[in-house]
Each structure stands twice: as structure tokens, then as C-alpha cells.
Design a protein around this motif. Structure first.
Motif, PDB file in Angstrom:
ATOM      1  N   UNK A 204       4.521  -1.173  -6.900  1.00 41.87           N
ATOM      2  CA  UNK A 204       3.269  -1.017  -6.047  1.00 41.87           C
ATOM      3  C   UNK A 204       2.074  -2.011  -6.111  1.00 41.87           C
ATOM      4  N   UNK A 205       2.256  -2.920  -6.986  1.00 50.78           N
ATOM      5  CA  UNK A 205       1.019  -3.868  -7.149  1.00 50.78           C
ATOM      6  C   UNK A 205       1.425  -5.119  -6.384  1.00 50.78           C
ATOM      7  N   UNK A 206       2.820  -5.187  -5.758  1.00 49.16           N
ATOM      8  CA  UNK A 206       3.148  -6.004  -4.926  1.00 49.16           C
ATOM      9  C   UNK A 206       2.961  -5.903  -3.377  1.00 49.16           C
ATOM     10  N   UNK A 207       1.919  -6.594  -2.824  1.00 48.06           N
ATOM     11  CA  UNK A 207       1.361  -6.386  -1.724  1.00 48.06           C
ATOM     12  C   UNK A 207       2.269  -6.718  -0.505  1.00 48.06           C
ATOM     13  N   UNK A 208       3.280  -7.567  -0.767  1.00 49.44           N
ATOM     14  CA  UNK A 208       4.316  -8.258   0.334  1.00 49.44           C
ATOM     15  C   UNK A 208       5.337  -7.190   0.533  1.00 49.44           C
ATOM     16  N   UNK A 209       5.213  -6.077  -0.341  1.00 52.02           N
ATOM     17  CA  UNK A 209       6.578  -5.095   0.067  1.00 52.02           C
ATOM     18  C   UNK A 209       5.984  -3.777   0.307  1.00 52.02           C
ATOM     19  N   UNK A 210       6.953  -2.859   0.851  1.00 55.00           N
ATOM     20  CA  UNK A 210       6.525  -1.430   0.923  1.00 55.00           C
ATOM     21  C   UNK A 210       7.698  -0.757   0.170  1.00 55.00           C
TER      22      UNK A 210
ATOM     23  N   UNK B   6       1.300  10.071  -4.264  1.00 53.36           N
ATOM     24  CA  UNK B   6       0.019  10.658  -4.494  1.00 53.36           C
ATOM     25  C   UNK B   6      -0.707   9.806  -5.555  1.00 53.36           C
ATOM     26  N   UNK B   7      -0.076   9.871  -6.578  1.00 57.05           N
ATOM     27  CA  UNK B   7      -0.739   9.163  -7.858  1.00 57.05           C
ATOM     28  C   UNK B   7      -0.986   7.960  -7.823  1.00 57.05           C
ATOM     29  N   UNK B   8      -0.241   7.170  -7.044  1.00 58.40           N
ATOM     30  CA  UNK B   8      -0.351   5.659  -7.004  1.00 58.40           C
ATOM     31  C   UNK B   8      -1.859   5.168  -6.508  1.00 58.40           C
ATOM     32  N   UNK B   9      -2.619   6.309  -5.765  1.00 57.15           N
ATOM     33  CA  UNK B   9      -3.877   5.674  -5.187  1.00 57.15           C
ATOM     34  C   UNK B   9      -3.929   5.017  -3.811  1.00 57.15           C
ATOM     35  N   UNK B  10      -5.056   4.532  -3.385  1.00 61.59           N
ATOM     36  CA  UNK B  10      -5.093   3.801  -2.325  1.00 61.59           C
ATOM     37  C   UNK B  10      -4.666   2.340  -2.415  1.00 61.59           C
ATOM     38  N   UNK B  11      -5.042   1.887  -3.416  1.00 63.16           N
ATOM     39  CA  UNK B  11      -4.538   0.309  -3.654  1.00 63.16           C
ATOM     40  C   UNK B  11      -3.015   0.098  -3.645  1.00 63.16           C
ATOM     41  N   UNK B  12      -2.846  -1.299  -3.600  1.00 59.07           N
ATOM     42  CA  UNK B  12      -1.379  -1.577  -3.500  1.00 59.07           C
ATOM     43  C   UNK B  12      -0.610  -1.765  -2.344  1.00 59.07           C
ATOM     44  N   UNK B  13       0.716  -1.419  -2.385  1.00 63.45           N
ATOM     45  CA  UNK B  13       1.467  -1.541  -1.309  1.00 63.45           C
ATOM     46  C   UNK B  13       1.742  -0.273  -0.698  1.00 63.45           C
ATOM     47  N   UNK B  14       1.929  -0.116   0.519  1.00 63.44           N
ATOM     48  CA  UNK B  14       2.368   1.282   1.207  1.00 63.44           C
ATOM     49  C   UNK B  14       3.751   1.838   0.290  1.00 63.44           C
TER      50      UNK B  14
END
Length: 368
Positions: A25-31, A47-55
Motif C-alpha cells: 500500500x506504500x507503493x504509489x505507483x501501484x494499485x 478501510x483500515x489502510x486509510x487515505x494515504x498510499x496507493x488505491x
């Protein structure tokens, strides 16, 4: 890959899968596609992943339904399989990935899956399609094959390796299934050691009450020469390997021996035994490797100790690292074991910087 990479994690809300998802989820270049049979659990994790990070998107997938599995695989550039038991899943998910043009990483997989994927020229299909299948990308096997390679790279010419792997941990039903089914020559040889290029049966005895830096209390170590250990010995031409499974409690090994003797495949008995050990001794996991340069030296040249609280999180670290290596194009096409193609130094450095585990490397080994 120039576009946003879609990574599907099957079993993505389980103990290992959840750890993989949180890291990727920390990889912004991936979904991310968080997949499994229970969409409510997938949604909860997303839902627990929050708004930050990848989709991230929850997806309902049952690997026992080929059409649904193919539909899911077709959405993936990379499919990471964390569903189990791996010895029942075998090559089902890998072949769905190949059919639909996706690369594949398996947190388990191991020799039975490797053999199936290499039957009747199967590996040529992956090469022809330019696709990667990376197996055994967990804590054990996987990281347990990479760390001794790192030590061997430091030493340069190793003659002997002793390895101790295990601890005390709760067993998920899937993990219990894998433990019950991890028997036979395609997994390893109980009581055996590696001597001068060959497996030597009945060459080792259990070691009781062993105190090692990787474990917070004494463990009982049972010799089991895993196929991963044999591959390491052959690749690095090491003349002696002693490979042990370490138990920090008594309930799990006793129940496992009983289940094997009676042919009992009930996972619940093993899950309960592991829970009793956890209740008494807590949860902890370790890997320790002793490496010798010369046969006449009594004290090992290098000792590498890994200690952590959660082996599932450690497997998540390893599977996520494998996924990132595939995405970065660092793994050649074809079917591989993770320990044989990932870079030991990079994995060691990443693990050193990660809070999932504590690593210690002895001197003079650590100063080289």
C-alpha cells in the motif's frame, strides 16, 4: 512497467496477505486488489489502510471457481498468492496468472508447486510469455534460504552451515494444513544431514534445551533437512549442512507427531496445540545460521540471528519484497524459487532497516 501496476493479493486479508497488502500500500505507483472469499473481510482491511498510499479495492474471489479466478487474474499485472493451504492450492492460482498474462509471486508454493509448473515443459510457457513465477517467497522457505546465502557471500568459501528455524506461534487453519501436509521427499528428510554432496539419512539427533540468540528461551531442535537446504548446499558447494526445526513449546510437536502417526488431517487439533503453546510461552519466532569457513575450525566464522514477534508479518515482508523485485524487472522470466534469484544483500539491508525483526551479525563476520 510505465503504467500504474495492478497488484492482486489473493488471501489478502489473512495473516500473511494482510501484511503484504499493508506494505504494498506504500507503493504509489501501484494499485491493489485485496481478494478472497469473504468480501466483508477484504472491505474491512481496505478501510483500515486509510487515505494515504496507493488505491486499494476489495474483490470477492474463490480460487475454487475457475471463471471468477480467471476474471480476477485478468485484472492483475502481478498476482501475489497468500491463500492456503499451499499444498492444496498447488499450481491453481499460478496457472490462472499465466493464462491471463500476469506475473506471479507465491508466499508459499514450495517444491510441489514448482514440480507441477515444470511438468511437460511448463517452464517454457512462462519463458515464452515473458512471465515470472516466483515461489517460496515467505519466511520459511524463502528468507530462510536467502540469509545463509548472504552469509556465504561474506565468507566466500564456506564449508559448513547449521540452521535453526522456528519458535512459538499461533497457527491459522491454512498454515496448519501446510504443516500437516509438509511430509515426503518433496519437502525434506527427517533426521538427515547433508554430507559431501549427498543426503545422509539418520545422521543427526534432536538437540534439547538449546539456547540460541534468535530465541528468548531454550528450544528443542529436531533435524529436518529441507529441500531448500539441499538446494543451498548444492548451489554454494558446501560439504556439510545441519538443518533443524526449533520448537519453543511441547504441545505442537507432540500433536504433530501424533497426527502424522495416525494419519489425522484435522487442522483443528494442530491449531489448538499451537494455541496452548502460545498461552504458556508467548509468541516469538527466530532464525539462526552458523557458518564455518574451514572444517577444522570449532567456532563458526559467522553467526546471523533473526528474532521477531510474528512470523506471519515476516512472511509478509518477504512476499512484498519479492513482489517489488518483480515489478522492478529484477527477476528473469520463468519459474524460480525466491531464494535463488533475489539479491541476498538487498534483502538483508531492507530487513535490517525494517522493524519487523531484529538482526544480529557476529564479529569478525560483521566487520568483513
Amino acid at each position: 512497467m510505465s503504467h500504474t501496476t495492478t497488484i492482486g493479493v489473493l488471501g489478502g486479508y489473512g495473516a500473511v496477505g494482510g501484511a503484504v497488502v499493508r506494505r504494498l500500500h506504500q507503493n504509489a505507483a501501484a494499485s491493489l486488489l485485496v481478494a478472497g472469499r469473504d468480501p466483508s473481510r477484504a472491505e474491512k482491511l481496505v478501510r483500515s489502510l486509510g487515505a494515504g498510499g496507493t488505491l486499494a479495492e476489495p474483490v470477492a474471489v474463490d480460487l475454487a471457481e475457475p471463471v471468477a479466478l480467471d476474471r480476477f487474474a485478468a485484472r492483475c499485472d502481478l498476482l501475489v498468492n497468500c491463500a492456503g493451504p499451499s499444498y492444496q492450492v498447488l499450481d491453481t492460482v499460478a496457472r490462472a496468472a499465466l493464462r491471463n498474462g500476469a506475473d506471479y509471486v507465491d508466499a508459499a508454493g514450495d517444491d510441489p508447486t514448482y514440480l507441477r509448473l515444470n511438468t511437460d515443459g511448463g517452464t517454457h510457457e512462462w519463458l515464452a510469455g515473458g512471465r515470472v513465477a516466483l515461489l517460496s517467497a515467505g519466511a520459511l522457505p524463502g528468507l530462510s534460504g536467502i540469509l545463509p546465502r548472504y552469509l556465504a557471500d561474506i565468507v566466500g568459501s564456506a564449508s559448513r552451515l547449521d540452521a535453526y528455524l522456528g519458535g512459538v506461534a499461533p497457527l491459522s487453519p491454512a498454515a496448519a494444513g501446510d504443516v500437516l501436509l509438509s511430509r515426503g521427499p518433496e519437502h525434506g528428510t527427517p533426521g538427515a544431514g547433508w554430507r559431501d554432496g549427498a543426503v545422509r539419512g539418520n545422521s543427526l539427533e534432536p538437540r534439547r534445551g538449546l539456547s540460541l540468540a534468535a530465541f528468548p528461551r531454550p528450544v528443542d531442535a529436531f533435524p529436518f533437512l529441507a529441500t531448500e537446504a539441499v538446494r543451498f548446499a548444492r548451489a554454494r558447494q558446501i560439504s556439510e549442512v545441519n538443518w533443524y526445526t526449533a520448537f519453543g513449546g511441547s504441545q505442537l510437536p507432540e500433536q504433530l507427531a501424533l497426527s502424522w502417526a495416525l494419519g489425522n488431517t484435522a487442522r483443528s487439533d494442530l491449531v489448538s496445540a499451537a494455541a496452548r503453546d502460545v498461552q504458556r510461552h508467548g509468541t516469538w519466532y527466530g532464525q539462526e545460521f552458523h557458518l564455518w569457513e574451514g572444517s577444522s575450525v570449532e567456532v563458526p566464522s559467522c553467526v546471523l540471528s533473526l528474532a521477531c514477534d510474528d512470523s506471519y508479518e515476516l512472511s509478509g515482508f518477504m512476499a512484498a519484497a519479492a513482489a517489488n523485485a518483480v515489478i522492478a524487472g529484477e527477476v528473469p522470466a520463468g519459474v524460480h524459487f525466491a531464494a535463488e534469484v533475489l539479491k541476498p544483500t538487498e534483502i538483508f539491508q531492507s530487513l535490517t532497516a525494517d522493524p519487523v525483526a531484529e538482526l544480529s551479525l557476529s564479529s569478525p563476520c560483521g566487520s568483513q
